[in-house]
Design an enzyme around this catalytic site. Sequence first.
Site, mmCIF file in Angstrom:
data_model
loop_
_atom_site.group_PDB
_atom_site.id
_atom_site.type_symbol
_atom_site.label_atom_id
_atom_site.label_comp_id
_atom_site.label_asym_id
_atom_site.label_seq_id
_atom_site.Cartn_x
_atom_site.Cartn_y
_atom_site.Cartn_z
ATOM 1 N N TYR A 51 30.569 43.797 34.715
ATOM 2 C CA TYR A 51 31.489 43.177 33.798
ATOM 3 C C TYR A 51 32.223 42.174 33.083
ATOM 4 C CZ TYR A 51 36.126 44.302 30.335
ATOM 5 O OH TYR A 51 36.470 44.152 28.955
ATOM 6 N N ASN A 98 45.996 49.990 28.648
ATOM 7 C CA ASN A 98 45.476 51.174 28.784
ATOM 8 C C ASN A 98 44.874 52.351 28.042
ATOM 9 O OD1 ASN A 98 46.863 53.934 30.612
ATOM 10 N ND2 ASN A 98 47.987 54.244 29.349
ATOM 11 N N SER A 116 37.681 39.674 26.430
ATOM 12 C CA SER A 116 38.681 39.999 27.517
ATOM 13 C C SER A 116 38.897 38.479 28.374
ATOM 14 C CB SER A 116 37.423 40.977 29.175
ATOM 15 O OG SER A 116 38.633 41.109 30.421
#
Length: 336
Positions: free
Chosen positions: A151, A187, A138
Site C-alpha cells: 500500500y 475509520n 495518504s
Amino acid sequence: MPQTVVITGASAGIGRATARLYGKRGANVVLIARGQAGLDAAAREVEELGGKALVRTADTAGAEQVEEAATAAEQAFGPIDVWINCAFTSVFAPFDEITAEEYERVTKVTYLGFVNGTRSALKRMLPRDRGTIVQVGSALGERAIPLQSAYCGAKHAINGFTSSLRTELLHRGSNVHVTIAQMPAVNTPQFSWVRSRLPRHPQPVPPIYQPEVAARGVVHAADHPRRKQYYIGATTLATVWANRLAPALLDRYLARTGYDSQQTDQQPPSGESNLYEPVDRVEGSDHGAHGIFDDSAHSRSLEAALARHPALVASGVALGAAAAGAAVRRGLAHSS
C-alpha cells in the site's frame, strides 16, 4: 448546471462519504466500484440527498472497464467536471509474507487504478480544456510504515505520477487541474475486510478520523485544485514534517511502535478479504462509509479547517512541525 462527478471506490469509506456530499449539492454522481450492494446503497443515498446517481460496476485495475464507465458517465450526464480516484485494496503483513500475486494485485488496484482513472478523465477533459482530477492519497505516501509495504509503495507511486503529470499540464498551459488530498488514519470498513496475516485485528494508527472529515477535504480540494496537495488531519501534517526533519529517528520510532499501533487486542477478522472479490457483492452486504472504530474516531479536524483558510496554513505548518518532532522524541524515550 449541476456538476458531474465520477468517484472510484464509491461503495464504502471515503468514496462513499464523498458521494454523499456531492449528493447534497445536487450533483450528478457516477459511482464506480466492484461491490454491487455498496454501490446500490450509495446511489440511494445520493438521490435521497438531492443528487442523481449512476452506478457502474468495474474493477479499476482494468483500464477497459474504467474507460467503459467513463463513456457511460458522459452518455448519462454529459461532460465530466470532477474525477476522484479513491479505489484501493491492501494486504497487512510483513513484506516476506506477501506473495508476488498479492503484491501485483494491490499495485494494480491502488496505483494503476489511479492511472487508469486519470487517463480516462484526461481523454475527455483535455480537448475541452477544463476539469479537475483529485487523487485520494495518504500520509503513508509521504512516510511509509511497517506491515503495509504494498500500500505504501502504491501511494508513493501516486505522488510521483501525479507530480509528473502536473508539470506536463503546466507545460501545455492546460486548464485541467490535478491535486492530491493526503489522508490521515480513517475509520473505514477496510480494516475488517482487508487481507491480513497479523495475529490481531488490524486498525488505523491512532488518532483516527471519520470518513466525513476526509470527504470534506476531498471536496474542498476539488473546489480549489490549484494547490499541489492538501493535508487532511493534523497527524498527516505532523507525519510529513517528522519525516522531513528527522527521517532516521522516525525509522527507529516506527520500528519499535509500528507493529502494535496497527493492531487491536481483538482476534483477526474471520471473514473473506476483498483483495480479489468484493465482500459487498450480494444484496444485504453493504458496509457503508464507517468501519468499527466509531467510538475512537474524530469527526472534526482543526488542520483540515485550516487548510480551507490559506491565510492560517502557515501557523498550522509551524505547529505541525513542532508537534511532529516532540511526538517522535517522546515515543523513542518511552519505548527505550
